[in-house]
Design a protein around this motif. Structure first.
Motif, PDB file in Angstrom:
ATOM      1  N   ALA A   1     -94.478  19.744-129.043  1.00 20.90           N
ATOM      2  CA  ALA A   1     -95.433  19.348-127.999  1.00 20.90           C
ATOM      3  C   ALA A   1     -95.668  17.853-127.953  1.00 20.90           C
ATOM      4  O   ALA A   1     -96.379  17.378-127.055  1.00 20.90           O
ATOM      5  CB  ALA A   1     -96.760  20.065-128.222  1.00 20.90           C
ATOM      6  N   ALA A   2     -95.087  17.091-128.879  1.00 23.90           N
ATOM      7  CA  ALA A   2     -95.230  15.631-128.810  1.00 23.90           C
ATOM      8  C   ALA A   2     -94.620  15.068-127.536  1.00 23.90           C
ATOM      9  O   ALA A   2     -95.051  14.020-127.040  1.00 23.90           O
ATOM     10  CB  ALA A   2     -94.578  14.981-130.041  1.00 23.90           C
ATOM     11  N   GLN A   3     -93.625  15.756-126.968  1.00 20.36           N
ATOM     12  CA  GLN A   3     -93.006  15.282-125.736  1.00 20.36           C
ATOM     13  C   GLN A   3     -93.928  15.439-124.523  1.00 20.36           C
ATOM     14  O   GLN A   3     -94.152  14.464-123.789  1.00 20.36           O
ATOM     15  CB  GLN A   3     -91.683  16.005-125.506  1.00 20.36           C
ATOM     16  CG  GLN A   3     -90.936  15.536-124.272  1.00 20.36           C
ATOM     17  CD  GLN A   3     -89.587  16.211-124.134  1.00 20.36           C
ATOM     18  OE1 GLN A   3     -89.216  17.059-124.950  1.00 20.36           O
ATOM     19  NE2 GLN A   3     -88.835  15.843-123.107  1.00 20.36           N
TER      20      GLN A   3
ATOM     21  N   GLN B   1     -92.608   4.175-128.861  1.00 21.66           N
ATOM     22  CA  GLN B   1     -93.093   5.552-128.860  1.00 21.66           C
ATOM     23  C   GLN B   1     -91.975   6.531-128.506  1.00 21.66           C
ATOM     24  O   GLN B   1     -91.890   7.625-129.075  1.00 21.66           O
ATOM     25  CB  GLN B   1     -94.250   5.686-127.868  1.00 21.66           C
ATOM     26  CG  GLN B   1     -94.993   7.001-127.977  1.00 21.66           C
ATOM     27  CD  GLN B   1     -96.169   7.068-127.014  1.00 21.66           C
ATOM     28  OE1 GLN B   1     -96.292   6.231-126.111  1.00 21.66           O
ATOM     29  NE2 GLN B   1     -97.031   8.057-127.187  1.00 21.66           N
ATOM     30  N   GLY B   2     -91.103   6.165-127.560  1.00 23.42           N
ATOM     31  CA  GLY B   2     -89.977   7.033-127.228  1.00 23.42           C
ATOM     32  C   GLY B   2     -89.007   7.188-128.385  1.00 23.42           C
ATOM     33  O   GLY B   2     -88.497   8.294-128.645  1.00 23.42           O
TER      34      GLY B   2
ATOM     35  N   LEU C   1     -88.547  15.122-132.706  1.00 21.92           N
ATOM     36  CA  LEU C   1     -87.881  16.283-132.138  1.00 21.92           C
ATOM     37  C   LEU C   1     -86.572  16.599-132.865  1.00 21.92           C
ATOM     38  O   LEU C   1     -86.229  17.769-133.061  1.00 21.92           O
ATOM     39  CB  LEU C   1     -87.620  16.054-130.654  1.00 21.92           C
ATOM     40  CG  LEU C   1     -88.862  15.913-129.772  1.00 21.92           C
ATOM     41  CD1 LEU C   1     -88.476  15.840-128.302  1.00 21.92           C
ATOM     42  CD2 LEU C   1     -89.824  17.062-129.997  1.00 21.92           C
ATOM     43  N   VAL C   2     -85.822  15.582-133.265  1.00 18.58           N
ATOM     44  CA  VAL C   2     -84.560  15.820-133.974  1.00 18.58           C
ATOM     45  C   VAL C   2     -84.825  16.504-135.310  1.00 18.58           C
ATOM     46  O   VAL C   2     -84.153  17.485-135.674  1.00 18.58           O
ATOM     47  CB  VAL C   2     -83.804  14.494-134.161  1.00 18.58           C
ATOM     48  CG1 VAL C   2     -82.684  14.650-135.179  1.00 18.58           C
ATOM     49  CG2 VAL C   2     -83.218  14.025-132.839  1.00 18.58           C
ATOM     50  N   CYS C   3     -85.803  16.031-136.064  1.00 11.97           N
ATOM     51  CA  CYS C   3     -86.090  16.628-137.369  1.00 11.97           C
ATOM     52  C   CYS C   3     -86.651  18.044-137.244  1.00 11.97           C
ATOM     53  O   CYS C   3     -86.325  18.921-138.051  1.00 11.97           O
ATOM     54  CB  CYS C   3     -87.062  15.744-138.146  1.00 11.97           C
ATOM     55  SG  CYS C   3     -86.371  14.154-138.639  1.00 11.97           S
ATOM     56  N   SER C   4     -87.482  18.287-136.258  1.00 10.76           N
ATOM     57  CA  SER C   4     -88.046  19.631-136.097  1.00 10.76           C
ATOM     58  C   SER C   4     -86.980  20.641-135.711  1.00 10.76           C
ATOM     59  O   SER C   4     -86.947  21.763-136.233  1.00 10.76           O
ATOM     60  CB  SER C   4     -89.164  19.593-135.048  1.00 10.76           C
ATOM     61  OG  SER C   4     -88.652  19.134-133.800  1.00 10.76           O
ATOM     62  N   ARG C   5     -86.065  20.273-134.821  1.00 18.47           N
ATOM     63  CA  ARG C   5     -84.993  21.195-134.438  1.00 18.47           C
ATOM     64  C   ARG C   5     -83.982  21.382-135.565  1.00 18.47           C
ATOM     65  O   ARG C   5     -83.453  22.483-135.756  1.00 18.47           O
ATOM     66  CB  ARG C   5     -84.302  20.679-133.182  1.00 18.47           C
ATOM     67  CG  ARG C   5     -85.133  20.795-131.923  1.00 18.47           C
ATOM     68  CD  ARG C   5     -84.458  20.112-130.745  1.00 18.47           C
ATOM     69  NE  ARG C   5     -83.107  20.630-130.534  1.00 18.47           N
ATOM     70  CZ  ARG C   5     -82.243  20.097-129.674  1.00 18.47           C
ATOM     71  NH1 ARG C   5     -82.585  19.028-128.974  1.00 18.47           N
ATOM     72  NH2 ARG C   5     -81.048  20.632-129.534  1.00 18.47           N
ATOM     73  N   ALA C   6     -83.699  20.331-136.323  1.00 18.61           N
ATOM     74  CA  ALA C   6     -82.791  20.472-137.458  1.00 18.61           C
ATOM     75  C   ALA C   6     -83.404  21.325-138.562  1.00 18.61           C
ATOM     76  O   ALA C   6     -82.692  22.071-139.259  1.00 18.61           O
ATOM     77  CB  ALA C   6     -82.413  19.103-138.005  1.00 18.61           C
TER      78      ALA C   6
ATOM     79  N   ALA D   1     -85.430   4.988-124.251  1.00 19.31           N
ATOM     80  CA  ALA D   1     -85.575   4.897-125.708  1.00 19.31           C
ATOM     81  C   ALA D   1     -85.523   6.279-126.350  1.00 19.31           C
ATOM     82  O   ALA D   1     -84.948   6.441-127.436  1.00 19.31           O
ATOM     83  CB  ALA D   1     -86.897   4.204-126.053  1.00 19.31           C
ATOM     84  N   PHE D   2     -86.086   7.271-125.693  1.00 23.27           N
ATOM     85  CA  PHE D   2     -86.029   8.628-126.234  1.00 23.27           C
ATOM     86  C   PHE D   2     -84.593   9.154-126.228  1.00 23.27           C
ATOM     87  O   PHE D   2     -84.161   9.814-127.192  1.00 23.27           O
ATOM     88  CB  PHE D   2     -86.928   9.546-125.412  1.00 23.27           C
ATOM     89  CG  PHE D   2     -86.758  11.005-125.740  1.00 23.27           C
ATOM     90  CD1 PHE D   2     -87.100  11.502-126.978  1.00 23.27           C
ATOM     91  CD2 PHE D   2     -86.241  11.886-124.799  1.00 23.27           C
ATOM     92  CE1 PHE D   2     -86.935  12.841-127.284  1.00 23.27           C
ATOM     93  CE2 PHE D   2     -86.080  13.220-125.086  1.00 23.27           C
ATOM     94  CZ  PHE D   2     -86.422  13.699-126.338  1.00 23.27           C
TER      95      PHE D   2
END
Length: 564
Positions: free
Chosen positions: A182-184, A266-267, A274-279, A215-216
């Protein structure tokens, strides 16, 4: 009669020599052949589950997996003789489970190790290799195996892993995942209502939004290798800290340049989160459970996406746009504290006696056919929905004449449909498997685009066909996103960070390119009507159907050949 006269031979029986054995006696008194022991009755709960099937239900038969005599029996669902097989396990579940089990047992025998920490990450737990292999085999046979899953430490979140002892009040990873994803929407959806106020005070605010998106997109490329090299936890905590600092700097920005710089940082920080949470999903769960977990997390993201614009508009109206960015900083700070307490390291640790993970970086990622197929699916569905988000304000407000208040209900309704579709995706995955579930979503995506195209052709000035088609397309989008994001890393357990980063980068590149091409056909007079918004969604629906019906079945057929 006295007792001594009644039994005259009882006193001298023990003194007499035993009678001589004859050959005929040995022939007639051979020891019996031992019959195989009958299987023990299952426990009460399993006896109810494996009892006599009801009329119309498939029969369950127990078989052993070929090539693995030590593995527990697998339950097969067989129908009546001559009938078509019913109650078959989901597509890909048997293949993934067998492949993981046989590979793990083979590696364990080669190294002479029985400890479960030396198996592959997708077959790793704290109960021992035989326990986890049996768990995956039971899942391959179609059994839910809820008892083993509930007490499996990896299913309880990172706190139950070997990374450390769980602290009191630690949050399971399943509950922490929606907050991380939800950070996105917190950084984008709550920021949109503040754009007019920012433009009035500092100047053009579109630059800050464009820099944030770029940047994201590009920030995911270095975050994936960093998480594979140093671990998920340090990269995650660093990203959350930078997210909070960047949001606070944006809240205190005196100029538009300062605001754009803070939004760029911030991006980049959001990319790390998001990368760490999905990994971490791939680290903690087998490949066939990843889509189910991602669907639950994306459902929470949909809830936040529904509430964030309303809270952003209320905050801007009451306290000003700077408090929206301050709220982002507070959200990131609370989430950093929760991750510091509950999120332990999920990446596999390799000791000196273990086999090192496969190397090769980007070449290994793009060499995986599974990654290419599932990443293409996620990029195609995201490209279609991005075109709608980019061009829908112009079409509904400027072309069809809806008021901004009525238009605000359209994204909210889309979020509700998205939440329902992700919930439906979890149930379909349990019953049908990922391939059949994606096929249903592909038909929904194509049907939604066709409804919009018919509306543009037959009733060009009506908004109802566009709204109905958008709802149907979002239903398919809620199925494709969890399956595509989880499937892209399913075949790459040792390169999960790199796979996630390149999958996310591909989604952003496709969305940006398709959005720019579609926006070039929009003119002030709306000569083409709503077609610039509808045509990209139709193309995305056709591509999704081709992937679901032609590409994904070939991948699973290849897995079956490898197992045989």
């Amino acid at each position: 009669m006295p007792a001594s006269a009644r039994w005259p031979r009882s006193r001298n029986c023990a003194q007499r020599p035993p009678p001589e054995k004859k050959a005929s006696d040995e022939r007639h008194h051979r020891p019996r052949r031992r019959l195989p022991a009958r299987p023990r009755a299952p426990p009460p709960r399993a006896r109810r589950r494996l009892g006599r099937p009801r009329p119309g239900q498939p029969q369950r038969v127990q078989q052993r997996v070929p090539g693995n005599d030590h593995a527990p029996r697998v339950e097969r669902h067989l129908g009546p003789p001559g009938a078509r097989r019913q109650g078959a396990p989901p597509d890909g579940a048997v293949d993934d489970a067998r492949r993981a089990c046989l590979r793990g047992v083979r590696d364990a025998r080669a190294r002479g190790a029985r400890r479960l920490g030396r198996l592959a990450p997708h077959a790793r737990g704290d109960q021992g290799s035989d326990h986890d292999v049996g768990h995956l085999l039971r899942r391959a046979g179609g059994e839910p195996c809820l008892r083993h899953r509930d007490r499996h430490p990896a299913r309880e979140g990172p706190a139950g892993r070997a990374g450390g002892v769980s602290r009191p009040g630690a949050i399971p990873f399943v509950w922490l995942l929606p907050l991380l994803l939800a950070a996105q929407p917190v950084a984008t959806d709550s920021y949109l209502p503040a754009l007019p106020a920012i433009a009035q005070q500092l100047g053009s605010a579109s630059l800050s939004l464009t820099v944030f998106v770029l940047a994201f997109g590009f920030g995911q490329l270095p975050c994936g290798p960093l998480s594979d090299r140093f671990g998920r936890r340090p990269v995650m905590l660093s990203g959350l800290a930078c997210y909070a600092v960047a949001a606070l700097a944006c809240a205190l920005a005196p100029s538009i340049g300062w605001l754009a710089t803070g939004r760029a940082l911030q991006g980049f920080s959001m990319a790390a989160i998001l990368v760490c949470s999905r990994a971490a999903v791939r680290d903690l769960y087998p490949a066939h459970e990843g889509p189910h977990v991602m669907a639950r997390g994306l459902a929470g993201l949909g809830v936040v996406g529904l509430v964030a614009p309303l809270l952003g508009a209320l905050t801007v109206q009451q306290w000003g746009w700077r408090w929206v960015l301050a709220g982002m900083a507070i959200y990131a700070t609370v989430l950093w504290w929760l991750c510091w307490r509950s999120f332990h390291e999920t990446r596999a640790s390799w000791s000196a006696g273990d086999a090192p993970p496969a190397r090769g970086g980007v070449r290994v990622v793009f060499a995986s056919q599974s990654f290419r197929a599932w990443a293409s699916l996620a990029a195609a569905t995201y490209g279609g929905i991005f075109c709608f988000l980019l061009l829908s304000p112009l079409v509904y407000i400027s072309y069809l004449g809806l008021s901004p208040t009525l238009y605000g209900l359209i994204p909210a309704g889309g979020s509700l449909v998205y939440i329902g579709s992700t919930t439906m995706c979890r149930r379909l995955l349990r019953r049908l498997g990922p391939v059949r579930t994606v096929r249903i979503g592909a038909l929904l995506s194509l049907a939604g685009a066709c409804i919009q195209a018919l509306g543009c052709w037959l009733a060009p000035m009506s908004a109802w066909p566009l709204l109905l088609g958008h709802a149907v397309y979002v239903s398919g989008h809620g199925i494709h996103q969890p399956c595509g994001q989880a499937g892209a890393v399913g075949d790459l357990p040792h390169q999960a960070g790199r796979a996630v980063s390149w999958s996310g980068f591909g989604m952003m590149v496709v969305a940006f390119a398709v959005g720019q091409i579609a926006a070039s056909f929009v003119d002030p007079g709306f000569t083409h009507g709503a077609w610039p918004m509808v045509v990209p969604m139709g193309v995305a629906g056709v591509v999704i159907v081709l992937i679901a019906f032609l590409w994904l079945p070939r991948i699973h057929s290849t897995f079956k050949k490898e197992i045989r």
